[in-house]
Write a protein that holds these residues in place. Structure first.
Motif, PDB file in Angstrom:
ATOM      1  N   SER A 112       2.694  15.165  29.150  1.00  0.00           N
ATOM      2  CA  SER A 112       1.660  15.185  28.322  1.00  0.00           C
ATOM      3  C   SER A 112       0.261  16.022  28.879  1.00  0.00           C
ATOM      4  O   SER A 112       0.320  15.765  30.211  1.00  0.00           O
ATOM      5  N   THR A 113      -0.424  16.891  28.321  1.00  0.00           N
ATOM      6  CA  THR A 113      -1.573  17.385  28.933  1.00  0.00           C
ATOM      7  C   THR A 113      -3.019  16.841  28.198  1.00  0.00           C
ATOM      8  O   THR A 113      -3.972  17.236  28.368  1.00  0.00           O
ATOM      9  N   ALA A 114      -2.584  15.897  27.404  1.00  0.00           N
ATOM     10  CA  ALA A 114      -3.556  15.170  26.802  1.00  0.00           C
ATOM     11  C   ALA A 114      -4.552  14.490  27.760  1.00  0.00           C
ATOM     12  O   ALA A 114      -4.152  13.881  29.000  1.00  0.00           O
ATOM     13  N   SER A 115      -5.714  14.027  27.595  1.00  0.00           N
ATOM     14  CA  SER A 115      -6.741  13.574  28.343  1.00  0.00           C
ATOM     15  C   SER A 115      -6.557  12.044  28.466  1.00  0.00           C
ATOM     16  O   SER A 115      -6.917  11.215  29.347  1.00  0.00           O
ATOM     17  N   SER A 116      -5.736  11.329  27.573  1.00  0.00           N
ATOM     18  CA  SER A 116      -5.522   9.851  27.284  1.00  0.00           C
ATOM     19  C   SER A 116      -4.245   9.719  26.513  1.00  0.00           C
ATOM     20  O   SER A 116      -3.842  10.503  25.865  1.00  0.00           O
ATOM     21  N   VAL A 117      -3.610   8.878  27.110  1.00  0.00           N
ATOM     22  CA  VAL A 117      -2.498   8.364  26.237  1.00  0.00           C
ATOM     23  C   VAL A 117      -2.605   6.761  25.861  1.00  0.00           C
ATOM     24  O   VAL A 117      -3.044   5.947  26.559  1.00  0.00           O
ATOM     25  N   TYR A 118      -2.196   6.358  24.605  1.00  0.00           N
ATOM     26  CA  TYR A 118      -2.426   5.018  24.104  1.00  0.00           C
ATOM     27  C   TYR A 118      -0.998   4.330  24.351  1.00  0.00           C
ATOM     28  O   TYR A 118      -0.039   4.742  24.110  1.00  0.00           O
ATOM     29  N   ILE A 119      -1.102   3.284  24.960  1.00  0.00           N
ATOM     30  CA  ILE A 119       0.292   2.354  25.319  1.00  0.00           C
ATOM     31  C   ILE A 119       0.070   1.319  24.306  1.00  0.00           C
ATOM     32  O   ILE A 119      -0.739   0.519  24.309  1.00  0.00           O
ATOM     33  N   TYR A 120       1.164   0.924  23.874  1.00  0.00           N
ATOM     34  CA  TYR A 120       1.516  -0.320  22.963  1.00  0.00           C
ATOM     35  C   TYR A 120       3.180  -0.920  23.152  1.00  0.00           C
ATOM     36  O   TYR A 120       3.758  -0.026  22.886  1.00  0.00           O
ATOM     37  N   TYR A 121       3.193  -2.022  23.693  1.00  0.00           N
ATOM     38  CA  TYR A 121       4.345  -2.520  24.022  1.00  0.00           C
ATOM     39  C   TYR A 121       4.612  -3.864  23.407  1.00  0.00           C
ATOM     40  O   TYR A 121       3.784  -4.771  23.529  1.00  0.00           O
ATOM     41  N   GLU A 122       5.642  -4.156  22.503  1.00  0.00           N
ATOM     42  CA  GLU A 122       5.624  -5.638  22.136  1.00  0.00           C
ATOM     43  C   GLU A 122       6.654  -6.247  23.343  1.00  0.00           C
ATOM     44  O   GLU A 122       7.636  -5.675  23.671  1.00  0.00           O
ATOM     45  N   VAL A 123       6.286  -7.436  23.489  1.00  0.00           N
ATOM     46  CA  VAL A 123       7.098  -8.328  24.684  1.00  0.00           C
ATOM     47  C   VAL A 123       7.878  -9.519  23.971  1.00  0.00           C
ATOM     48  O   VAL A 123       7.280 -10.235  23.273  1.00  0.00           O
ATOM     49  N   ASP A 124       9.201  -9.524  24.374  1.00  0.00           N
ATOM     50  CA  ASP A 124       9.949 -10.674  23.745  1.00  0.00           C
ATOM     51  C   ASP A 124      10.967 -10.866  24.842  1.00  0.00           C
ATOM     52  O   ASP A 124      12.031 -10.063  24.925  1.00  0.00           O
ATOM     53  N   ILE A 125      10.657 -11.588  25.660  1.00  0.00           N
ATOM     54  CA  ILE A 125      11.532 -11.824  26.935  1.00  0.00           C
ATOM     55  C   ILE A 125      11.974 -13.302  26.784  1.00  0.00           C
ATOM     56  O   ILE A 125      11.282 -14.337  26.604  1.00  0.00           O
ATOM     57  N   GLU A 126      13.366 -13.667  27.027  1.00  0.00           N
ATOM     58  CA  GLU A 126      13.944 -14.952  26.977  1.00  0.00           C
ATOM     59  C   GLU A 126      14.936 -14.858  28.029  1.00  0.00           C
ATOM     60  O   GLU A 126      15.891 -14.263  28.463  1.00  0.00           O
ATOM     61  N   ASN A 127      14.657 -15.956  29.016  1.00  0.00           N
ATOM     62  CA  ASN A 127      15.449 -16.292  30.070  1.00  0.00           C
ATOM     63  C   ASN A 127      16.245 -17.727  30.022  1.00  0.00           C
ATOM     64  O   ASN A 127      15.949 -18.398  29.306  1.00  0.00           O
TER      65      ASN A 127
END
Length: 234
Positions: free
Chosen positions: A219-234
């Motif tokens: 990407s050449t954009a000046s910013s990127v938006y990050i969004y992650y859903e976290v669902d971890i089970e050990n």
């Protein structure tokens, strides 16, 4: 005068017999009182011994939940002094003057032992892991993300103890041009899947964290938006 001597001797004998009966009566009363006190003491011991496991369990789980909520393992460690104070109170305000007790920690495992004369009660609280959860939260909070090399979940999974879940979201803007960096916000809930035995639910804590993150993309954009859903089970 023989009759006077007779009555004198008889009176002395009667007094002696009366004295013996008085002594025997006193001894009997003392023995009866001692038996009564001993029985009361044993009744008090039986009542104490029957309640110790549930009382210690309730205190341990209450303090463990507070410790995790406050992220302070010393709150849970105060279980030992709390136990000591309770036993001192019992000893001072009951007939159990010869009550003895001991306690100790091995990691998060709390062991206690109480004895009275030749009788004893003991127990172990070995299903709580507040210190492990607190350390996990601290490690997650200090985590940073190289999103070019691994995902958010891959990075966080290593900090999650066995038999636990981590759920939440990670979001925010990274700034740059092709190579981006910045700080992301994480909102999480960490839960130990081991159920509590005296309180409802299980140990869990909700918390937020700020993570440094980097990402390289086309990407050449000046910013990127990050969004992650976290669902971890050990």
């Amino acid at each position: 005068m023989w009759w006077a001597l007779y009555f004198t001797v008889a009176a002395v004998l009667l007094l002696a017999v009366a004295g013996i009966f008085a002594v025997l009566d006193g001894a009997y009363r003392e023995a009866l009182e001692a038996y009564r006190l001993a029985k009361f003491a044993l009744d008090q011991w039986s009542s104490l011994a029957s309640q110790l496991n549930s009382t210690v369990c309730l205190a341990a789980e209450t303090l463990a939940k507070r410790a995790v909520a406050e992220l302070d393992a010393e709150v849970y460690r105060s279980l030992g002094p709390v136990f000591s104070r309770a036993m001192e109170e019992v000893r001072n305000k009951s007939l159990l003057k010869r009550l003895n007790y001991s306690w100790g920690f091995s990691g998060d495992v709390f062991q206690w032992n109480v004895t009275f004369l030749r009788r004893g009660a003991r127990g172990v609280v070995d299903w709580l892991r507040p210190t492990l959860l607190i350390n996990s939260v601290k490690n997650i909070k200090s985590a940073s993300f190289d999103l070019t090399q691994s995902t958010v979940e891959d990075t966080l999974r290593q900090y999650l103890p066995k038999n636990a879940t981590l759920r939440g979201v990670v979001y925010g803007y990274l700034y740059g041009n092709g190579t981006y960096s910045g700080y992301l916000t994480g909102e999480y809930n960490l839960t130990d899947k081991t159920p509590l035995r005296c309180l409802k639910g299980s140990l869990s804590v909700s918390f937020t964290a700020t993570h440094y993150a980097t990402l390289t993309t086309n990407s050449t954009a000046s910013s990127v938006y990050i969004y992650y859903e976290v669902d971890i089970e050990n």
